[in-house]
Design a protein around this motif. Sequence first.
Motif, PDB file in Angstrom:
ATOM      1  N   TYR A   1      -6.797   9.814  -6.893  1.00 16.64           N
ATOM      2  CA  TYR A   1      -5.712  10.661  -7.375  1.00 16.64           C
ATOM      3  C   TYR A   1      -6.554  12.277  -8.386  1.00 16.64           C
ATOM      4  O   TYR A   1      -6.852  11.612  -9.702  1.00 16.64           O
TER       5      TYR A   1
ATOM      6  N   ASN B   1       1.133   3.511  -3.232  1.00 12.15           N
ATOM      7  CA  ASN B   1       0.390   5.445  -3.190  1.00 12.15           C
ATOM      8  C   ASN B   1       1.821   6.208  -3.426  1.00 12.15           C
ATOM      9  O   ASN B   1       1.632   7.484  -3.924  1.00 12.15           O
TER      10      ASN B   1
ATOM     11  N   THR C   1       0.540  11.343  -9.841  1.00  6.73           N
ATOM     12  CA  THR C   1      -0.196  12.376 -10.160  1.00  6.73           C
ATOM     13  C   THR C   1      -0.029  13.602  -9.778  1.00  6.73           C
ATOM     14  O   THR C   1      -0.139  14.782 -10.754  1.00  6.73           O
TER      15      THR C   1
ATOM     16  N   LYS D   1       0.710  -1.375   0.032  1.00  9.54           N
ATOM     17  CA  LYS D   1       0.076   0.120  -0.124  1.00  9.54           C
ATOM     18  C   LYS D   1       0.840   1.355   0.218  1.00  9.54           C
ATOM     19  O   LYS D   1       0.340   2.680  -1.229  1.00  9.54           O
ATOM     20  N   THR D   2       1.985   1.460   0.987  1.00 13.27           N
ATOM     21  CA  THR D   2       2.720   1.964   1.236  1.00 13.27           C
ATOM     22  C   THR D   2       3.191   2.767  -0.648  1.00 13.27           C
ATOM     23  O   THR D   2       3.577   3.823  -0.731  1.00 13.27           O
TER      24      THR D   2
ATOM     25  N   LEU E   1       1.728   6.614  -7.369  1.00 14.08           N
ATOM     26  CA  LEU E   1       0.266   7.359  -7.435  1.00 14.08           C
ATOM     27  C   LEU E   1       0.587   8.458  -7.115  1.00 14.08           C
ATOM     28  O   LEU E   1       0.482   9.241  -8.379  1.00 14.08           O
ATOM     29  N   SER E   2       0.721   8.684  -6.015  1.00  7.77           N
ATOM     30  CA  SER E   2       1.209   9.888  -5.917  1.00  7.77           C
ATOM     31  C   SER E   2       2.137  11.381  -6.972  1.00  7.77           C
ATOM     32  O   SER E   2       1.914  12.164  -6.943  1.00  7.77           O
TER      33      SER E   2
ATOM     34  N   GLU F   1     -13.238   8.191  -4.770  1.00  9.54           N
ATOM     35  CA  GLU F   1     -13.117   7.980  -5.211  1.00  9.54           C
ATOM     36  C   GLU F   1     -14.599   6.405  -5.151  1.00  9.54           C
ATOM     37  O   GLU F   1     -14.743   5.652  -5.646  1.00  9.54           O
TER      38      GLU F   1
ATOM     39  N   LEU G   1      -5.520  -0.967  -1.383  1.00  5.59           N
ATOM     40  CA  LEU G   1      -5.649   0.247  -2.011  1.00  5.59           C
ATOM     41  C   LEU G   1      -6.505   0.979  -2.785  1.00  5.59           C
ATOM     42  O   LEU G   1      -7.162  -0.439  -3.741  1.00  5.59           O
ATOM     43  N   LYS G   2      -7.105   1.842  -2.250  1.00  9.17           N
ATOM     44  CA  LYS G   2      -8.589   2.033  -2.557  1.00  9.17           C
ATOM     45  C   LYS G   2      -8.520   3.618  -2.919  1.00  9.17           C
ATOM     46  O   LYS G   2      -8.843   4.192  -1.722  1.00  9.17           O
ATOM     47  N   ASN G   3      -8.335   4.545  -3.806  1.00 10.05           N
ATOM     48  CA  ASN G   3      -7.913   5.834  -3.576  1.00 10.05           C
ATOM     49  C   ASN G   3      -8.454   6.775  -4.979  1.00 10.05           C
ATOM     50  O   ASN G   3      -7.624   6.116  -5.330  1.00 10.05           O
TER      51      ASN G   3
END
Length: 439
Positions: A68, A38, A45, A34-35, A41-42, A82, A64-66
């Motif tokens: 961006y 994220n 973005t 997850k870390t 993807l961050s 989301e 993960l469900k997020n």
Amino acid sequence: MRIKTLSGVLFLWSCIVCSQQQVDANQADVHTIKTQANAYLSTLTALGDFNGVVLLKKGEDMVLKNAYTMQADTTATLFVKETTQFDLRSIAKLFAKLSVLQLEAEGKFSREDKLSTWLPNFPNAEKIKVHHLMTNTSGLPRSFETATQAYLTMEPEEVVALVSKASLEFEPGTSELYSNVGFQLLYYLIGKVTHSGFEAYIDRQFFQALGMQHSGSHFYEGKQRKQDYAYGHYEKEGELICECAFPEDDMKMGNLFSTVTDLSRLLAYLDKTKHQDLLHENRITHAGGTRGKRAYVERNFAEDYSIIFLSNYDGIPFEQMIKDLRLILENKEVVMPKAIHREAITVPAERLRRFVGTYDLTDAGHIMLSIKLEEGQLYVYQKGKNNGVLFAESETVFFSDPTSKESIAFVKNAAGTYDMLIDFQGVQWKGTRVIDTPQ
């Protein structure tokens, strides 16, 4: 007796400890993935290379469900959450394939059926089978020719009439060519077999049956569920454009929308045995996209994970994202995205002359690109219009934007001439040289 009892207690305790250790290890594994996901993807973005929603699962664990979003303004048309609903584009084709398998299991339809079984007067109906439509081997072209009316106004029967005018590009079953035309015909057949229409069948057998409460068709069943929809965005001359209405060249049939949560229900439904004919490298995957929109789903049975991402911006590194998210979910090393600054080199004109010619991008609907040599540099032309200069990164790899990964690479073929590999909007296409025009 007490010794035996004590041994049993110790054995039971050791099992509990081992089980807890496994749970802790799995939780640590999920946290690490997850870390990293994220962070990846961050970063993407922040670089302006992704806008959308991502869902990742490892086994039964939600990794993960997020959402961006490149614009923090909640009133911006690009902003997503989301729960945002997105176009599925060609992921509708996965629903069609699943429908055929289900109807075949029920004895109502067969992949071996010829079109003549259902459309006896259709051209080449004795040659084209259902499985040809499913596997892009029907010989039907990728895209429709110009029609006398807007595609968006056409009802299913009118679409079939338009398909009937298309010429085969090859004999059915002898080659493969991605065909939106063929799938429009398959959507119609599924509707005809089920006496309900394609969208009604999908709504009943998948959306309602799997609890996909925020999914539906834009123009038919389920359209009332569209409440938080993301329109597509694309760049034009450096400006971000919202396509905040459906273009006239869109089709109503097979035009579906969904959320990442609903699609995770679909992926959980997929079965390695029941749907084995859809497997490729132990995965069931499907991608979709058009101007301003991208979508992807994957169920990996070997590594037991799922990937879903939906985007309302087409300037994303599509294929690279898929590769990198797979690496992350498999706990492998991944290179984090970074800003690109490419540098040009000088290549002598006599070396550049090898690449001059016209190239046919067959899988992209026969887009024709011409490469010309002018004043010692290569230029790209499409439909007679100059689309800009190509800068050499090496003797065979060229770019137009030094801040983009998109390239045109020239690869020598068996005939000793060169074909083209072009990266466009995160996807690579092959162009075959059809005209040599040495200068």
